[in-house]
Scaffold this motif. Structure first.
Motif, PDB file in Angstrom:
ATOM      1  N   ALA A  31      57.231  73.536  35.883  1.00 34.15           N
ATOM      2  CA  ALA A  31      57.875  74.846  35.728  1.00 34.15           C
ATOM      3  C   ALA A  31      56.886  75.929  35.295  1.00 34.15           C
ATOM      4  O   ALA A  31      56.981  77.077  35.721  1.00 34.15           O
ATOM      5  CB  ALA A  31      59.012  74.752  34.713  1.00 34.15           C
ATOM      6  N   HIS A  32      55.937  75.574  34.456  1.00 35.49           N
ATOM      7  CA  HIS A  32      54.981  76.574  33.971  1.00 35.49           C
ATOM      8  C   HIS A  32      53.879  76.838  35.007  1.00 35.49           C
ATOM      9  O   HIS A  32      53.671  77.979  35.442  1.00 35.49           O
ATOM     10  CB  HIS A  32      54.369  76.095  32.647  1.00 35.49           C
ATOM     11  CG  HIS A  32      53.513  77.118  31.980  1.00 35.49           C
ATOM     12  ND1 HIS A  32      52.220  77.356  32.364  1.00 35.49           N
ATOM     13  CD2 HIS A  32      53.769  77.988  30.967  1.00 35.49           C
ATOM     14  CE1 HIS A  32      51.706  78.316  31.613  1.00 35.49           C
ATOM     15  NE2 HIS A  32      52.626  78.721  30.751  1.00 35.49           N
ATOM     16  N   ARG A  91      60.193  76.329  31.253  1.00 38.09           N
ATOM     17  CA  ARG A  91      58.817  76.831  31.348  1.00 38.09           C
ATOM     18  C   ARG A  91      58.235  76.998  29.943  1.00 38.09           C
ATOM     19  O   ARG A  91      57.084  76.642  29.689  1.00 38.09           O
ATOM     20  CB  ARG A  91      58.827  78.184  32.069  1.00 38.09           C
ATOM     21  CG  ARG A  91      57.515  78.581  32.667  1.00 38.09           C
ATOM     22  CD  ARG A  91      57.727  79.767  33.588  1.00 38.09           C
ATOM     23  NE  ARG A  91      57.692  81.007  32.836  1.00 38.09           N
ATOM     24  CZ  ARG A  91      56.578  81.680  32.587  1.00 38.09           C
ATOM     25  NH1 ARG A  91      55.420  81.208  32.999  1.00 38.09           N
ATOM     26  NH2 ARG A  91      56.607  82.816  31.935  1.00 38.09           N
TER      27      ARG A  91
END
Lengths: 464, 131
Positions: free
Chosen positions: A96-97, A446
């Motif tokens: 996600a990041h 994230r």
């Protein structure tokens, strides 16, 4: 060289080389490191399909390049690429990041080049993704090979009637469009899943073997995997690839199987260049008894040189292993048992039989000359207590003693971490299964994955 | 289980499993000590990071950088041995000669696609979806 499409696989956290993260055991039982540098095999399938129509497609595993070389300059690498579109993989949520940050960098360096997201997590969070100014499209669903060609055709001819492409989330003049998720093929035989032909060819064609390497250490331990199906027949609560999750996230009502003939053809092909183990993903019994018989028959007729690794989702009788060993001279077995607790196994879906039946299965495997059996237990599954997690090890001892202390048995324990899988039943109905969720949106995940210890990365805990 | 319980249960179960493996000679003593040490250090760093997080964001960032190298060592094979997951691999896993032949064959097919594309450039637009 101008490419038609470049796939980028990001590290879980960008830039992990600068941050201090105690990821601990979250990737101890998978081939990747905590950077999750292994890319989902589906992207090779998409690349293979696109190249059949003469498109030039490249896969760059940025995560692995960064892992292999501390001084690898991501921006320098990306700046030099000439392509008509970029694809960024957000299949597993721990990316996600990194995936978002890579998209941000791409748009900064190549403002006119479309950025397309795809993968199961991207499918789940498509509405959130399309809100980012640096993401232009999200291709949803589990089988997007043909859809990607349709989209790249539109981009090539500069047509903007994106509403014609099923499963596509898009935007025009900053207004998002969400096309219905209607393309869910039930046959995969016109695809290579994964596309090993593409992967080998790309090394020679683009004269670069570092970019498409699947994970750090693959050259030393080059195992391969074959996907038997998209979708699943099992209803495991914590799995984002369960029957329910596929229905909810991808609109998939039934399993799309690859035929035994196609699988056998792929094994033949892999044997030409590798002697490493071939992992057959999913329990082949999902296809039914006739499917298993046909597959074993094809394997038996083949001069199998590689070790084949099979997954078991449920109890298997001795006849199954007799047939398996008759067809495959050298094989190993993977079983994710999760817990010793029969009630919890029934609740969670995997191996919902008695412990005696588990031990029977293992003894059958051992009797029929299995090379290695990996048994996985998990911490954090629905209904589990601290004591129950520890009692798993007592069950390891019970198994070991009841299997004549066979050294071919390997035992593993790992946490359910860092996140609950999106679209899994546990993710969708946390309270019903005793979970308290900390993360809901993509942005929540994230932020979580960039926390300094895996305790703070956990997206859930159990309710008291 | 809370987040703390999940972390503690993971390390406690891993520690118990490590002892079981040694007892039944599934791992050697050196392997046992390596994992045991990693588990103990991981638990200490979990606590240390918790303490650092109670500091101001600027200060905890500075402090985290100081322990970066140590915690990186705990990010791989911290609760199970490096080779336990591996299936056997033969030494000569890849035959470079056969790999080169496969590569050339695939390049030849790719060249055929290129020629076909030049003769019939619209083929990529003829794709039909069958659901």
């Amino acid at each position: 060289m101008m490419y038609d499409f470049v796939f980028l696989h990001a590290p879980s956290v960008y830039d992990f080389r600068k941050n201090s993260l105690l990821a601990g055991p979250i990737s101890d039982v998978v081939p990747s490191s905590p950077v999750f540098e292994m890319y989902p095999i589906g992207i090779t399938s998409i690349a293979d399909y696109l190249e059949r129509y003469g498109l030039r497609v490249k896969i760059i595993n940025l995560a692995n390049r960064m892992l292999m070389d501390q001084n690898f300059d991501v921006e320098k690498k990306l700046r030099k690429i000439k392509t008509k579109a970029f694809g960024i993989v957000l299949h597993w949520l721990p990316h996600a990041h990194g995936s978002i940050e890579i998209a941000r960098i791409i748009k900064k360096l190549h403002p006119e080049t479309p950025v397309i997201f795809g993968g199961l997590s991207a499918t789940y969070f498509h509405k959130e993704l399309i809100e980012y100014p640096f993401i232009d499209f999200v291709m949803r669903g589990d089988s997007t090979e043909k859809l990607m060609l349709l989209l790249l055709n539109k981009l090539e001819t500069r047509e903007t009637d994106y509403e014609e492409i099923p499963n596509l989330t898009w935007k025009k003049d900053n207004k998002p469009g969400f096309n219905p998720l209607t393309y869910v093929p039930d046959n995969l035989d016109d695809l290579d899943v994964p596309g090993y032909r593409y992967t080998i060819k790309s090394v020679f064609k683009y004269k670069n073997f570092l970019d498409p390497l699947p994970y750090n250490g693959w050259l030393q331990y080059p195992n391969t995997a074959l996907l038997t199906a998209r979708g699943c027949t099992q209803s495991c609560l914590i799995c984002g690839g369960s029957k329910e999750a596929y229905l909810q996230n991808c609109g998939r009502k039934s399993l799309a199987l690859r035929s035994p003939a196609k699988l056998a053809e792929d094994i033949q092909f892999i044997q030409r260049f590798s002697r490493a183990p071939i992992f057959i993903l999913h329990d082949i019994r999902q296809g039914g008894p006739e499917y298993v018989i046909e597959f074993f028959s094809l394997l038996k007729d083949m001069k199998l040189k590689n070790e084949i690794v099979f997954e078991l989702f449920q109890y298997a009788d001795e006849e199954f292993f007799r047939q398996l060993h008759d067809a495959v001279p050298k094989y190993s077995i993977e079983i994710t048992l999760e817990t010793h607790d029969e009630k919890l196994r029934k609740l969670n879906g995997k191996f919902h039989c008695t412990n005696d039946k588990v031990i029977d299965t293992l003894n059958f495997v051992l009797k029929h000359d299995c090379n290695k059996i990996d048994l996985f237990f998990m911490v954090g599954i629905p209904g589990q207590t601290y004591q129950s997690a520890l009692d798993n090890i007592d069950f390891c001892e019970t198994i070991h003693l009841n299997c004549n202390k066979d050294s071919r048995l390997f035992y593993f324990v790992a946490p359910l971490a860092p996140f609950l899988d999106p679209a899994s039943t546990a993710f969708e109905y946390p309270e019903k299964y005793g979970y308290k969720r900390f993360c809901y949106s993509l942005e929540d995940h994230r932020a979580a994955i960039a926390q300094p210890s895996w305790k703070h990365m956990l997206s859930y805990e159990q309710m008291r | 289980m809370t987040r703390d319980d999940i972390v503690n249960a993971t390390y406690a179960a891993a520690s118990k499993l490590n002892k079981f493996k040694l007892q039944h000679r599934l791992i050697d003593h050196e392997g046992y000590l390596d994992i045991d040490s990693k588990i103990q250090r991981s638990m200490e760093y979990i606590k240390k990071i918790d303490q650092l997080l109670s500091l101001s964001p600027e200060l905890h960032s500075v402090e985290l950088v100081k322990i970066k190298k140590e915690i990186e060592e705990l990010n791989r094979h911290s609760i199970c041995g490096k080779n336990e997951l591996k299936w056997e691999v033969q030494k000569n896993y890849a035959n470079i000669f056969s790999l080169a032949i496969v590569g050339l064959e695939l390049l030849y097919k790719d060249y055929a696609i290129k020629v076909k594309k030049q003769i019939h450039p619209g083929s990529r637009h003829e794709i039909k979806l069958h659901v």
